[in-house]
Design a protein around this motif. Structure first.
Motif, short mmCIF file in Angstrom:
data_model
loop_
_atom_site.label_atom_id
_atom_site.label_comp_id
_atom_site.label_asym_id
_atom_site.label_seq_id
_atom_site.Cartn_x
_atom_site.Cartn_y
_atom_site.Cartn_z
N ALA A 155 0.81 -1.22 0.00
CA ALA A 155 0.00 0.00 0.00
C ALA A 155 0.84 1.27 0.00
CB ALA A 155 -0.94 0.00 1.20
N ASP A 156 2.04 1.22 0.60
CA ASP A 156 2.87 2.42 0.64
C ASP A 156 3.39 2.82 -0.74
OD1 ASP A 156 2.51 2.60 3.34
OD2 ASP A 156 4.50 1.86 3.89
N LEU A 157 3.24 1.95 -1.73
CA LEU A 157 3.67 2.28 -3.09
C LEU A 157 2.64 3.12 -3.84
CD1 LEU A 157 5.22 -1.15 -4.14
CD2 LEU A 157 6.40 0.89 -3.28
N VAL A 158 1.45 3.28 -3.27
CA VAL A 158 0.45 4.16 -3.87
C VAL A 158 0.89 5.61 -3.67
CG1 VAL A 158 -1.94 4.96 -3.78
CG2 VAL A 158 -1.43 2.52 -3.55
N ASP A 159 1.04 6.34 -4.76
CA ASP A 159 1.42 7.75 -4.69
C ASP A 159 0.17 8.57 -4.38
OD1 ASP A 159 2.24 10.35 -5.06
OD2 ASP A 159 3.13 10.01 -7.03
N PRO A 160 0.12 9.24 -3.22
CA PRO A 160 -1.07 10.00 -2.89
C PRO A 160 -1.35 11.16 -3.84
CG PRO A 160 0.69 10.41 -1.30
CD PRO A 160 1.13 9.27 -2.15
N ALA A 161 -0.35 11.52 -4.65
CA ALA A 161 -0.56 12.58 -5.64
C ALA A 161 -1.28 12.08 -6.88
CB ALA A 161 0.78 13.20 -6.04
N GLY A 162 -1.45 10.76 -7.00
CA GLY A 162 -2.17 10.20 -8.13
C GLY A 162 -1.58 8.89 -8.60
N THR A 163 -2.37 7.82 -8.56
CA THR A 163 -1.90 6.49 -8.96
C THR A 163 -2.99 5.78 -9.74
OG1 THR A 163 -0.45 6.24 -7.03
CG2 THR A 163 -1.13 4.22 -8.15
N VAL A 164 -2.61 5.20 -10.87
CA VAL A 164 -3.45 4.26 -11.60
C VAL A 164 -2.86 2.88 -11.39
CG1 VAL A 164 -4.26 3.51 -13.87
CG2 VAL A 164 -4.16 5.95 -13.31
N ILE A 165 -3.68 1.92 -10.99
CA ILE A 165 -3.20 0.57 -10.73
C ILE A 165 -3.54 -0.32 -11.91
CG2 ILE A 165 -3.39 -1.44 -9.22
CD1 ILE A 165 -4.17 0.46 -6.95
#
Length: 242
Positions: free
Chosen positions: A67-77
Motif C-alpha cells: 500500500a505504501d507504493l500508492v502515490d497520494p498525488a495520483g496512482t493508476v493501478i
C-alpha cells in the motif's frame, strides 16, 4: 512497507502501479513499463521474487504490504490476475484514481478452490540445477513458451538455497481463496476497468460482462496479454488513465 523488492522508473503523474500475477515477478512488466508516459513502480509481491513472504496470505494482507507504493498525488493501478485482485483491495486508498484488472479469474468453483488449497499445502520444490527450477517457475507463472528460459523474466523467479534451486514463489500464496470480485467492485470508489485477452481460458467475456458494463477484450491475446503484447496493454492504460 514490508521487505519488498521494487523496480521503478519514469517521471510524471499519475504513477502507474504495476502488480504482477501469481508466481511472476516485477520483471514481467519489462516490455510494458518503457511504453508508459510517466512514472511507474512495480514490486515483487510478498512471497514472490526478491520480496519477503507473509506469515499468512490473504488478498487484503498482500494489498496492505504494497500500500505504501500508492502515490497520494495520483496512482493508476494495473494488476494482472492475482495482482488485479490486490489492486481492487487498494481502490479506496488515498491517491488511487483508477484500477485496471487484466485477466482476473472471477468465477471460482469448489474444485478450483480445492486445487488451489492443495497447491498451497505443497512443500517448495527444490532442484539440483537452476534450469530445472526455471522450468517449474515458468509453468507456475503461466509464462512457459512466452519468455526465454535464460531471460531476466525467467531468472528472476528462482532462488538458490542451501546449494539447491527453487522457484521463488511461496506456494502458500495459492491459498488466498475466492477473491469475491463482485463485492470488491461494489465497494470500489474509483473507476474500474476489467480486461482480458480474447483467448484467455481463465476468464470468459460473458463472465466479465456480468460484472461490468464495458469489459475490454484484447484481440488475439491470452492470459498473459501484457507479455504477449506490451503495446496493446500500454494502450489500455493510456486510454483509461484518470
Amino acid at each position: 512497507m514490508r521487505d519488498l523488492r521494487v523496480l521503478s522508473g519514469g517521471r510524471g503523474a499519475p504513477t502507474v502501479l504495476l502488480l504482477h500475477g501469481l508466481g511472476a515477478t516485477a520483471e514481467v512488466w519489462e516490455g510494458l513499463a518503457p511504453l508508459l508516459p510517466g512514472a511507474w513502480v512495480a514490486p515483487d509481491l510478498p512471497g514472490h521474487g526478491g520480496s519477503a513472504p507473509l506469515p499468512a496470505y490473504t488478498f487484503a494482507a498482500v494489498a496492505d504490504a504494497v500500500a505504501d507504493l500508492v502515490d497520494p498525488a495520483g496512482t493508476v493501478i494495473l494488476g494482472h490476475s492475482f495482482g488485479g485482485v490486490v489492486g481492487l483491495h487498494l481502490a479506496a486508498r488515498p491517491g488511487v484514481r483508477a484500477v485496471i484488472g487484466l485477466g482476473i479469474k472471477v468465477a471460482w468453483t469448489q474444485d478450483d478452490l480445492a486445487r488451489a488449497a492443495a497447491l498451497a499445502a505443497r512443500d517448495q520444490a527444490r532442484f539440483a540445477a537452476r534450469e530445472q527450477a526455471v522450468a517449474r517457475h515458468l509453468r507456475l507463472s503461466g509464462l512457459d513458451g512466452l519468455v526465454a528460459p535464460t531471460s531476466p523474466v525467467a531468472l528472476a523467479g528462482v532462488v538458490e538455497q542451501d546449494g539447491q534451486w527453487r522457484p521463488a514463489l511461496d506456494p502458500r500464496a495459492f491459498g488466498v481463496g475466492d477473491p469475491q470480485i463482485a463485492t470488491l467492485l461494489a465497494a470500489a470508489p474509483v473507476p474500474v476497468v476489467l480486461a482480458r485477452g480474447e483467448h484467455d481460458a481463465m476468464v470468459g467475456a460473458e463472465q466479465l460482462r456480468a460484472l461490468v458494463p464495458d469489459p475490454v477484450d484484447l484481440p488475439g491475446l491470452g492470459h498473459n496479454a501484457h507479455v504477449e503484447s506490451p503495446a496493446a496493454v500500454a494502450e489500455l492504460v493510456l486510454t483509461h488513465r484518470a
